[in-house]
Design an enzyme around this catalytic site. Structure first.
Site, PDB file in Angstrom:
ATOM      1  N   SER A   1     -21.214  64.202  16.547  1.00 57.96           N
ATOM      2  CA  SER A   1     -19.620  64.483  15.850  1.00 57.96           C
ATOM      3  C   SER A   1     -19.829  65.733  15.213  1.00 57.96           C
ATOM      4  O   SER A   1     -20.869  66.167  14.562  1.00 57.96           O
ATOM      5  CB  SER A   1     -19.489  63.112  15.019  1.00 57.96           C
ATOM      6  OG  SER A   1     -19.466  61.922  16.047  1.00 57.96           O
TER       7      SER A   1
ATOM      8  N   LEU B   1     -22.129  61.448   9.479  1.00 53.86           N
ATOM      9  CA  LEU B   1     -21.544  61.771  10.814  1.00 53.86           C
ATOM     10  C   LEU B   1     -22.887  61.769  11.967  1.00 53.86           C
ATOM     11  O   LEU B   1     -24.068  62.362  11.445  1.00 53.86           O
ATOM     12  CB  LEU B   1     -20.907  63.193  10.836  1.00 53.86           C
ATOM     13  CG  LEU B   1     -19.546  63.193  10.361  1.00 53.86           C
ATOM     14  CD1 LEU B   1     -19.134  64.516  10.007  1.00 53.86           C
ATOM     15  CD2 LEU B   1     -18.468  62.461  11.266  1.00 53.86           C
ATOM     16  N   ASP B   2     -22.475  60.959  13.079  1.00 50.85           N
ATOM     17  CA  ASP B   2     -23.839  61.087  14.084  1.00 50.85           C
ATOM     18  C   ASP B   2     -23.762  62.673  14.575  1.00 50.85           C
ATOM     19  O   ASP B   2     -23.019  63.429  14.392  1.00 50.85           O
ATOM     20  CB  ASP B   2     -23.765  60.018  14.781  1.00 50.85           C
ATOM     21  CG  ASP B   2     -22.303  60.337  15.992  1.00 50.85           C
ATOM     22  OD1 ASP B   2     -22.012  61.608  15.979  1.00 50.85           O
ATOM     23  OD2 ASP B   2     -22.067  59.375  16.737  1.00 50.85           O
ATOM     24  N   THR B   3     -24.949  62.702  15.232  1.00 51.23           N
ATOM     25  CA  THR B   3     -25.549  64.184  15.891  1.00 51.23           C
ATOM     26  C   THR B   3     -24.236  64.769  16.648  1.00 51.23           C
ATOM     27  O   THR B   3     -24.230  65.902  16.470  1.00 51.23           O
ATOM     28  CB  THR B   3     -26.668  63.693  16.620  1.00 51.23           C
ATOM     29  OG1 THR B   3     -27.666  63.422  15.710  1.00 51.23           O
ATOM     30  CG2 THR B   3     -27.153  65.182  17.115  1.00 51.23           C
TER      31      THR B   3
END
Length: 325
Positions: free
Chosen positions: A103, A99-101
């Site tokens: 999200s 998961l990106d930062t």
């Protein structure tokens, strides 16, 4: 004889999921969990030090004759934790679908041999569920509400019916893409059984595919979408919100991306940051093993039932053919 730390590590091996908060990099989450698990393992009591026999000279004894020596058992100090260091100095914690930062939501991790199961999770054609928070009227350079605003537009003409039609159009286009990349004859029995069991998916790598898309909240300018997808990235999902705004002759930005399911792992299974402890991770891994065992048992029963039905159907056909002759 295994030490308490080794026994605890064996119980930690497997898969579990945590809730990644927004604004935190996934590597920081992984490193925090690794540190807490290592501290929990090294805090356990160790086995008693091994002993060795030493011959010492008692005070006033005769060192020239064996009878003057005293045999005593002393601990082997070279095995002391202050000399050897902690029993566990490294613990491998792997991360599944990242998961990106910006999200949040379910993120699956594996400990020890559980890292092998992460590869199986990658290869399985399982969908992931997301909740997307959108807002009409603004467009940014990175499709999120924190990007640089490049356009503003009106949204009074947008209704929920119009939004539902756009979502249905997007879902239909993605359904065609799924059938194209599935590489299986849609008229075959194999395709039907794969669809029933939820195994119908693209063969190998494919572009992101939305298998489900619906609106669960509509309060202009804000709206919430529920998405099921394959091979997605969070940036792609933000772009989907942007394209929905364009289809409605307006603009839209994504205010939040939250993963609610990754395969069989859901928000109910996710451990929050206060539960990133050896005891809670052990409990979560135990639940994963129990659920996996139940799934394998039910799947084998289903296979046996299908085999019996196929055998009965084959016998009925042979009976009808013999009657016809």
């Amino acid at each position: 004889m295994a030490t308490p730390a080794v026994r605890l590590f064996r119980r930690l091996e497997g898969l579990f999921c945590v809730y990644k908060p927004p604004g935190v990099h996934w590597k920081l989450v992984r490193d925090t969990i690794e540190t807490k698990l290592l501290k929990g393992l090294d805090a356990l009591p160790t086995l008693p030090l091994p002993e060795q026999t030493r011959f010492l000279t008692p005070p006033g004894g005769d060192t020239q004759t064996p009878k003057g020596l005293l045999a005593v058992c002393v601990p082997v100090l070279s095995k002391h934790p202050l000399v050897t260091g902690p029993e566990f100095q490294h613990l491998r914690v792997g991360v599944g679908h990242h998961l990106d930062t910006f999200s949040s939501g379910v993120m699956v991790l594996g400990v020890g041999n559980g890292n092998r199961a992460l590869n199986d999770l990658y290869n399985m054609k399982v969908t992931r569920d997301y909740t997307l928070e959108g807002e009409f009227g603004t467009a940014t350079d990175n499709f999120s509400h924190m990007g640089r605003v490049v356009e503003r537009s009106t949204y009074d003409h947008i209704t929920q019916d119009k939004l539902e039609r756009v979502l249905a159009m997007l879902q239909g286009a993605n359904q065609k893409a799924l059938l194209t990349y599935a590489n299986v004859d849609m008229r075959s029995q194999e395709a039907y059984e794969m669809a029933v069991q939820g195994f119908l998916g693209p063969e190998g790598k494919s572009p992101p595919i939305l298998t489900g898309l619906r609106c669960i909240r509509f309060q202009p300018p804000n709206f919430t979408l529920e998405v099921q997808c394959l091979n997605e990235t969070q940036k792609y999902l933000r772009k989907v919100v942007h394209e929905i705004g364009l289809e409605l002759r307006s603009t839209a930005v994504c205010k939040g991306v939250r993963r609610t399911r990754d395969g069989t792992f859901t928000l109910q299974d996710a451990l929050n940051r206060h539960q990133w402890t050896p005891a809670d991770v052990t409990r979560a891994v135990r639940q994963y093993h129990a659920a996996r065992k139940n799934r394998l048992s039910s799947r084998s029963k289903t296979v046996m039932t299908n085999a019996r039905s196929n055998q009965e159907e084959h016998r009925n056909r042979e009976a009808h053919s013999s009657e016809g002759t």
